[in-house]
Design an enzyme around this catalytic site. Sequence first.
Site, mmCIF file in Angstrom:
data_model
loop_
_atom_site.group_PDB
_atom_site.id
_atom_site.type_symbol
_atom_site.label_atom_id
_atom_site.label_comp_id
_atom_site.label_asym_id
_atom_site.label_seq_id
_atom_site.Cartn_x
_atom_site.Cartn_y
_atom_site.Cartn_z
ATOM 1 N N ASP A 42 1.523 -1.466 -0.138
ATOM 2 C CA ASP A 42 -0.262 0.170 0.192
ATOM 3 C C ASP A 42 0.395 1.321 0.245
ATOM 4 O OD1 ASP A 42 1.059 0.084 2.868
ATOM 5 O OD2 ASP A 42 -1.332 -0.337 3.382
ATOM 6 N N SER A 43 2.058 0.852 -0.057
ATOM 7 C CA SER A 43 3.107 2.139 0.409
ATOM 8 C C SER A 43 3.106 2.686 -1.442
ATOM 9 C CB SER A 43 4.573 1.925 -0.120
ATOM 10 O OG SER A 43 5.038 0.745 -1.025
ATOM 11 N N ASP A 81 -0.890 -6.211 0.348
ATOM 12 C CA ASP A 81 -1.292 -5.367 0.873
ATOM 13 C C ASP A 81 -2.915 -5.020 1.720
ATOM 14 O OD1 ASP A 81 0.673 -5.022 2.597
ATOM 15 O OD2 ASP A 81 1.417 -3.083 2.133
ATOM 16 N N LYS A 110 -0.683 -9.007 3.645
ATOM 17 C CA LYS A 110 -0.154 -8.521 4.701
ATOM 18 C C LYS A 110 -1.145 -7.792 5.538
ATOM 19 C CE LYS A 110 3.412 -6.426 4.447
ATOM 20 N NZ LYS A 110 3.060 -4.614 4.312
ATOM 21 N N GLU A 112 -0.974 -5.100 8.850
ATOM 22 C CA GLU A 112 -0.004 -4.443 10.266
ATOM 23 C C GLU A 112 -0.813 -4.629 11.610
ATOM 24 O OE1 GLU A 112 -0.080 -0.455 9.380
ATOM 25 O OE2 GLU A 112 0.756 -0.849 6.812
ATOM 26 N N GLU A 179 9.755 -4.019 10.297
ATOM 27 C CA GLU A 179 9.596 -2.435 10.243
ATOM 28 C C GLU A 179 10.735 -1.353 11.046
ATOM 29 O OE1 GLU A 179 7.546 -0.609 7.325
ATOM 30 O OE2 GLU A 179 8.094 1.062 6.525
HETATM 31 O O1 KIV Z 1 3.594 -1.106 1.457
HETATM 32 C C1 KIV Z 1 5.053 -1.618 1.942
HETATM 33 O O2 KIV Z 1 5.159 -1.237 1.138
HETATM 34 C C2 KIV Z 1 5.294 -2.247 3.174
HETATM 35 C C3 KIV Z 1 6.800 -2.418 2.792
HETATM 36 C C4 KIV Z 1 7.320 -1.093 2.668
HETATM 37 C C5 KIV Z 1 6.839 -3.601 3.970
HETATM 38 O O3 KIV Z 1 4.664 -2.689 3.933
#
Ligand code: KIV
Length: 262
Positions: A42-43, A81, A110, A112, A179
């Site tokens: 989600d970056s 994510d 993924k 958090e 992280e």
């Molecule tokens: O969203 C993302 O790119 C991430 C990584 C930085 C681990 O969660």
Amino acid sequence: MTIPELLTRKREGRKITVVTAYDALFARILEEAGIEVLLVGDSLGMVVQGKPDTLSVTMGQMLYHTRLVARAARQALVIADMPFLSYQVRVEEAVRNAGRLLQAGAAAVKLEGGRTVLDRVRACTGAGIPVVAHLGMTPQSVRSYGGYRVQAKGPAEAEALLVDAQALESAGACALVLEAIPTALARRVTETLTLPTIGIGAGPFCDGQVLVLYDLLGLFDDFVPKFVKPYAHLKADALQALRRFREEVEQGKFPTDGESYH
Ligand code: KIV
């Protein structure tokens, strides 16, 4: 790459390389470079959409980018994510949204958080959806941290993170992203757990490393954390190419006969 292979890699002491991917073109390039795990992070809210954080990324956007990456990826494991608010509100919603990401082509999702998301991790893994956990500086909590800061520096916080990590493993998480935490803590977590740890700003002792693609290629320079190593300087290359193109158009040097039809 498969989820069971990730565990084998840890057992055999072979490091895992993970890079974020947001589209088919780069997914193909990453695979050609031998990158075995692609994270649709989600970056993308920051590096693709130009937002200051990841909080406004939606399920619709994650599904779209997951489809693009999954369409191109032939052998790599695609992890998607779960965006902010797609799993925090209700367990049922978390399972449904995670399932949608799998239907879009991801092999795992993924999310958090530590003990607060254990019921989500259990419910998803129970539904056959592999879950990668994420501890330390979790970007969806940036407002609580008051900025992107190294986490778990004190002994109490470090102990809490270790307990979270063990609880996530017991709940069925198949891997754990760590992280922006101190190297010694990441090492302790890695040595304590059976599941593979993937570090980003967590030192060299994790079972694998992940970087954001545009950081790694030197394309994104709005905000460069200490843990980023640019392996190329593509922004500088792109600027040079684009300036040359503009100059040649303005000077009538492009196109030449070679680039024209007759
Ligand atoms: O969203 C993302 O790119 C991430 C990584 C930085 C681990 O969660």
